[in-house]
Design a protein around this motif. Structure first.
Motif, PDB file in Angstrom:
ATOM      1  N   LEU A   7       0.835  -1.196   0.000  1.00 39.51           N
ATOM      2  CA  LEU A   7       0.000   0.000   0.000  1.00 39.51           C
ATOM      3  C   LEU A   7       0.866   1.241   0.000  1.00 39.51           C
ATOM      4  O   LEU A   7       0.603   2.193  -0.731  1.00 39.51           O
ATOM      5  CB  LEU A   7      -0.947   0.015   1.207  1.00 39.51           C
ATOM      6  CG  LEU A   7      -1.842   1.263   1.249  1.00 39.51           C
ATOM      7  CD1 LEU A   7      -2.738   1.336   0.018  1.00 39.51           C
ATOM      8  CD2 LEU A   7      -2.672   1.284   2.502  1.00 39.51           C
ATOM      9  N   THR A  14       0.997   6.588  -6.542  1.00 39.64           N
ATOM     10  CA  THR A  14      -0.160   7.440  -6.740  1.00 39.64           C
ATOM     11  C   THR A  14       0.190   8.896  -6.517  1.00 39.64           C
ATOM     12  O   THR A  14      -0.229   9.773  -7.275  1.00 39.64           O
ATOM     13  CB  THR A  14      -1.293   7.008  -5.788  1.00 39.64           C
ATOM     14  OG1 THR A  14      -1.590   5.644  -6.054  1.00 39.64           O
ATOM     15  CG2 THR A  14      -2.531   7.852  -5.981  1.00 39.64           C
ATOM     16  N   PHE A  56     -10.828   5.378  -6.770  1.00 39.63           N
ATOM     17  CA  PHE A  56      -9.368   5.363  -6.773  1.00 39.63           C
ATOM     18  C   PHE A  56      -8.831   6.775  -6.961  1.00 39.63           C
ATOM     19  O   PHE A  56      -7.918   7.205  -6.240  1.00 39.63           O
ATOM     20  CB  PHE A  56      -8.847   4.444  -7.888  1.00 39.63           C
ATOM     21  CG  PHE A  56      -7.350   4.426  -7.993  1.00 39.63           C
ATOM     22  CD1 PHE A  56      -6.603   3.551  -7.229  1.00 39.63           C
ATOM     23  CD2 PHE A  56      -6.688   5.291  -8.855  1.00 39.63           C
ATOM     24  CE1 PHE A  56      -5.208   3.529  -7.318  1.00 39.63           C
ATOM     25  CE2 PHE A  56      -5.296   5.281  -8.946  1.00 39.63           C
ATOM     26  CZ  PHE A  56      -4.557   4.393  -8.172  1.00 39.63           C
ATOM     27  N   ALA A  59      -9.487   8.832  -3.751  1.00 42.20           N
ATOM     28  CA  ALA A  59      -8.606   8.389  -2.666  1.00 42.20           C
ATOM     29  C   ALA A  59      -7.161   8.771  -2.965  1.00 42.20           C
ATOM     30  O   ALA A  59      -6.415   9.157  -2.057  1.00 42.20           O
ATOM     31  CB  ALA A  59      -8.734   6.874  -2.467  1.00 42.20           C
ATOM     32  N   SER A  60      -6.780   8.696  -4.220  1.00 42.51           N
ATOM     33  CA  SER A  60      -5.401   9.005  -4.603  1.00 42.51           C
ATOM     34  C   SER A  60      -5.032  10.444  -4.281  1.00 42.51           C
ATOM     35  O   SER A  60      -3.903  10.731  -3.880  1.00 42.51           O
ATOM     36  CB  SER A  60      -5.193   8.755  -6.096  1.00 42.51           C
ATOM     37  OG  SER A  60      -5.337   7.390  -6.372  1.00 42.51           O
ATOM     38  N   VAL A  98      -8.417   4.816   1.864  1.00 42.85           N
ATOM     39  CA  VAL A  98      -8.846   3.856   0.846  1.00 42.85           C
ATOM     40  C   VAL A  98     -10.185   3.238   1.246  1.00 42.85           C
ATOM     41  O   VAL A  98     -11.128   3.189   0.445  1.00 42.85           O
ATOM     42  CB  VAL A  98      -7.779   2.758   0.620  1.00 42.85           C
ATOM     43  CG1 VAL A  98      -8.338   1.621  -0.226  1.00 42.85           C
ATOM     44  CG2 VAL A  98      -6.548   3.358  -0.045  1.00 42.85           C
ATOM     45  N   GLU A  99     -10.281   2.784   2.482  1.00 46.21           N
ATOM     46  CA  GLU A  99     -11.516   2.141   2.922  1.00 46.21           C
ATOM     47  C   GLU A  99     -12.678   3.135   2.973  1.00 46.21           C
ATOM     48  O   GLU A  99     -13.808   2.782   2.628  1.00 46.21           O
ATOM     49  CB  GLU A  99     -11.297   1.455   4.273  1.00 46.21           C
ATOM     50  CG  GLU A  99     -10.379   0.250   4.117  1.00 46.21           C
ATOM     51  CD  GLU A  99      -9.991  -0.414   5.434  1.00 46.21           C
ATOM     52  OE1 GLU A  99     -10.240   0.171   6.511  1.00 46.21           O
ATOM     53  OE2 GLU A  99      -9.427  -1.522   5.372  1.00 46.21           O
ATOM     54  N   SER A 101     -13.081   5.480   0.952  1.00 43.85           N
ATOM     55  CA  SER A 101     -13.466   5.750  -0.438  1.00 43.85           C
ATOM     56  C   SER A 101     -14.435   4.697  -0.964  1.00 43.85           C
ATOM     57  O   SER A 101     -15.063   4.901  -2.000  1.00 43.85           O
ATOM     58  CB  SER A 101     -12.222   5.791  -1.335  1.00 43.85           C
ATOM     59  OG  SER A 101     -11.761   4.473  -1.608  1.00 43.85           O
ATOM     60  N   VAL A 105      -8.208  -2.406   0.125  1.00 45.69           N
ATOM     61  CA  VAL A 105      -6.795  -2.150  -0.166  1.00 45.69           C
ATOM     62  C   VAL A 105      -6.326  -2.943  -1.383  1.00 45.69           C
ATOM     63  O   VAL A 105      -5.595  -2.413  -2.235  1.00 45.69           O
ATOM     64  CB  VAL A 105      -5.928  -2.468   1.080  1.00 45.69           C
ATOM     65  CG1 VAL A 105      -4.444  -2.416   0.742  1.00 45.69           C
ATOM     66  CG2 VAL A 105      -6.257  -1.494   2.210  1.00 45.69           C
ATOM     67  N   PHE A 108      -7.575  -1.260  -4.533  1.00 46.72           N
ATOM     68  CA  PHE A 108      -6.826  -0.019  -4.735  1.00 46.72           C
ATOM     69  C   PHE A 108      -5.452  -0.329  -5.326  1.00 46.72           C
ATOM     70  O   PHE A 108      -5.025   0.290  -6.302  1.00 46.72           O
ATOM     71  CB  PHE A 108      -6.682   0.732  -3.406  1.00 46.72           C
ATOM     72  CG  PHE A 108      -5.903   2.017  -3.527  1.00 46.72           C
ATOM     73  CD1 PHE A 108      -6.542   3.200  -3.851  1.00 46.72           C
ATOM     74  CD2 PHE A 108      -4.536   2.046  -3.323  1.00 46.72           C
ATOM     75  CE1 PHE A 108      -5.833   4.389  -3.976  1.00 46.72           C
ATOM     76  CE2 PHE A 108      -3.809   3.219  -3.445  1.00 46.72           C
ATOM     77  CZ  PHE A 108      -4.463   4.399  -3.773  1.00 46.72           C
TER      78      PHE A 108
END
Length: 132
Positions: A7, A14, A56, A59-60, A98-99, A101, A105, A108
């Motif tokens: 991650l 990212t 994505f 979150a990015s 991430v979660e 969003s 994981v 993502f």
């Protein structure tokens, strides 16, 4: 531990992707990017939904901010123990983003690896990020 590293690596990728939109030279010189990453097997092309790609992209953007903040803290860390604590704290925040969003994981990370392999997909995600 491997999940954390994956991650964190994806987050740095990212962050580089998002930074490339505005600062191509800075992203190319990102000292936090780890060229020693284990080689990834070429993943078969996966079909990600527009919703997943938008999640994505959203979150990015948050992860890019977290990554920049923690990269600065990582460089300021004086010893390996402090660096590890900074990495773990950063990872926890990134997992939460991430979660929150709506992605897990693994998804993502899969999208992150897919955009590395597919310039068209990368461009599509960049456009989604610009529109949000």
């Amino acid at each position: 531990m491997q999940r954390m590293t994956a991650l964190f690596s994806a987050a740095l990728l990212t962050a580089g992707l998002m930074a490339a939109q505005a600062h191509a030279q800075d992203a190319a010189q990102d000292p936090a990017a780890d060229p020693q990453q284990p080689p990834q097997a070429a993943a078969p092309a996966q079909d990600f939904s527009d919703d997943q790609l938008q999640q994505f992209a959203d979150a990015s953007q948050d992860i890019a901010v977290i990554s920049q903040e923690y990269t600065e803290r990582l460089h300021a860390a004086e010893d390996e123990q402090t660096q590890q604590e900074v990495r773990m704290e950063a990872n926890d925040k990134m997992v939460e983003v991430v979660e929150d969003s709506g992605l897990d994981v693994d998804t993502f990370n899969a999208i992150g690896h897919a955009i590395q392999q597919d310039p068209e997909l990368m461009q599509r995600v960049q456009q989604m990020a610009e529109q949000s």
